[in-house]
Design a protein around this motif. Structure first.
Motif, PDB file in Angstrom:
ATOM      1  N   LEU A 196      49.367 -23.681 -49.888  1.00  0.00           N
ATOM      2  CA  LEU A 196      49.438 -24.846 -48.997  1.00  0.00           C
ATOM      3  C   LEU A 196      48.111 -25.596 -49.006  1.00  0.00           C
ATOM      4  CD1 LEU A 196      51.297 -22.957 -46.162  1.00  0.00           C
ATOM      5  CD2 LEU A 196      52.183 -25.027 -47.249  1.00  0.00           C
ATOM      6  N   THR A 209      53.994 -27.403 -51.540  1.00  0.00           N
ATOM      7  CA  THR A 209      54.858 -27.069 -50.407  1.00  0.00           C
ATOM      8  C   THR A 209      55.380 -25.658 -50.668  1.00  0.00           C
ATOM      9  OG1 THR A 209      56.811 -28.009 -51.446  1.00  0.00           O
ATOM     10  CG2 THR A 209      55.593 -29.438 -49.966  1.00  0.00           C
ATOM     11  N   ARG A 253      52.821 -24.053 -41.664  1.00  0.00           N
ATOM     12  CA  ARG A 253      53.237 -25.101 -42.618  1.00  0.00           C
ATOM     13  C   ARG A 253      54.321 -24.617 -43.578  1.00  0.00           C
ATOM     14  NH1 ARG A 253      47.443 -26.026 -45.079  1.00  0.00           N
ATOM     15  NH2 ARG A 253      47.396 -23.807 -44.592  1.00  0.00           N
ATOM     16  N   VAL A 254      54.578 -23.300 -43.599  1.00  0.00           N
ATOM     17  CA  VAL A 254      55.602 -22.751 -44.503  1.00  0.00           C
ATOM     18  C   VAL A 254      57.000 -23.114 -43.991  1.00  0.00           C
ATOM     19  CG1 VAL A 254      56.669 -20.592 -45.328  1.00  0.00           C
ATOM     20  CG2 VAL A 254      54.167 -20.789 -45.216  1.00  0.00           C
TER      21      VAL A 254
END
Ligand code: NAD
Length: 319
Positions: free
Chosen positions: A25, A30, A48-49
């Protein structure tokens, strides 16, 4: 045009997967993460995963691979005593699970597949440093990981899939599964000593292990992902140096200064006496380990200090 490349990470809530996801990330990828939380924890997973709680053995995971550029397949049953006690479950996760992830990647035509293999494959080999060519798995964990790797090789040949196998030695660092009954040696020593308990050494403590810090492994992960020379190959990922368990105890004690002496218990059966990686192949790609064992232990202590239950004795804090 700056299109973010998408990477699927199985086992994203575990030690290696959570560290890898963060690194990917930070580099602008992504990340779609898959984990059934059987061993890993959500606390490990970076916000953010794109996280999916799912079992790698279930075909429901297939759509998650559509549009992905690469897969790191890390999900596995990794606890050695549990693999011995539940061999069918170990095979189900590590063999059938791997086959299902290979199928998912094949159907979605994913360009790169990276399989997390293990130095346990070398259990029966007594040549050091050990090169990649010859393996001899003995235990249930090693045999199951080997069977997973065999399917990876099969898909490489049969379907022309771009599968790279990375064979890790003893990795350590933040987020290692420290809640286990017998955690990996470094975390075990640090946790017990932070709590004022004597560290436990099984056997004489003279077994030697090639330890590698998780961020060094992540450096290599990025090389494998981004350097086409690594396509469809097999690499040892270790430090190329080894330390005895007694030496590790000494290093931890130098950092924590607890005065606690190790408690020696009967040896655990089925563990190799020595591991030592020949890392010539990995180094030929321009990679090399950078974190010394002292620095890696210091970072691991900093991580564990904030997480393990309160110390029973006062231990000097590291700054
Ligand atoms: N840590 C090491 O030193 C080391 C050394 C050699 C190889 N490896 C390999 O690296 C990989 C990652 O190891 P780790 O140390 O992060 O282990 P880990 O146990 O911390 O993580 C494995 C993750 O896989 C998940 N998982 C297990 N079965 C699953 C299933 N059926 N479906 C979905 N998720 C599942 C677990 O919940 C866990 O989060 C493994 O494949 C392991 O064999 C690790």
């Amino acid at each position: 045009m700056n299109v973010k490349r998408c990477v699927v990470v199985t086992g994203v809530a575990g030690f290696v997967g959570s560290n890898l996801a963060r690194r990917l990330l930070d580099r602008g990828y992504t990340v779609k993460g898959i984990d059934n939380l059987s061993a890993g924890t959500l606390e490990n997973v970076d916000g953010r995963v794109e996280f999916h709680e799912a079992d790698i053995r279930n075909p429901e995971i297939y759509p998650l691979f559509e549009g992905a550029d690469a897969v790191f397949h890390l999900a596995a049953k990794t606890c050695l005593p549990e693999c011995v006690n539940k061999p069918l479950e170990a095979a189900s996760m590590n063999v059938l699970g791997t086959l299902n992830v290979l199928e998912a990647a094949r159907i979605a035509d994913v360009g790169k597949f990276i399989y997390a293999d293990t130095s346990a494959e070398y259990e029966g080999i007594h040549e050091f440093p050990t090169r990649e060519e010859e393996i001899r798995p003995i235990g249930v964990y090693a045999a199951s990981k080997h069977s997973g790797a065999a399917f990876c090789e099969s898909y490489r040949e049969l379907h022309g899939m771009n599968v790279t196998i990375v064979r890790y030695f003893n990795m350590y660092g933040p987020a290692q599964d420290w809640r286990r009954v017998i955690p990996p040696v470094m975390s075990s020593f640090i946790i017990r000593m932070l709590q004022g308990d004597r560290p436990i050494i099984y056997g004489t403590g003279e077994k030697r292990r090639d330890f590698i810090y998780v961020e060094d492994v992540n450096d290599f992960h990025l090389v494998v992902l981004e350097d086409q020379r690594a396509n469809a190959k097999t690499y040892n990922v270790g430090s190329g140096m080894n330390f005895s368990v007694n030496e590790v105890y000494q290093l931890v004690e130098e950092l924590l200064k607890t005065g606690l002496r190790p408690l020696y218990k009967p040896d655990l059966p089925g563990e190799a006496e020595v591991t030592l990686a020949d890392i010539t192949a990995a180094k030929s790609l321009g990679w090399e380990p950078r974190v010394t064992i002292g620095e890696g232990l210091r970072r691991t202590i900093d991580y564990l200090r904030s997480r393990v239950p309160k110390a029973k004795v006062s231990v000097p804090s590291h700054t």
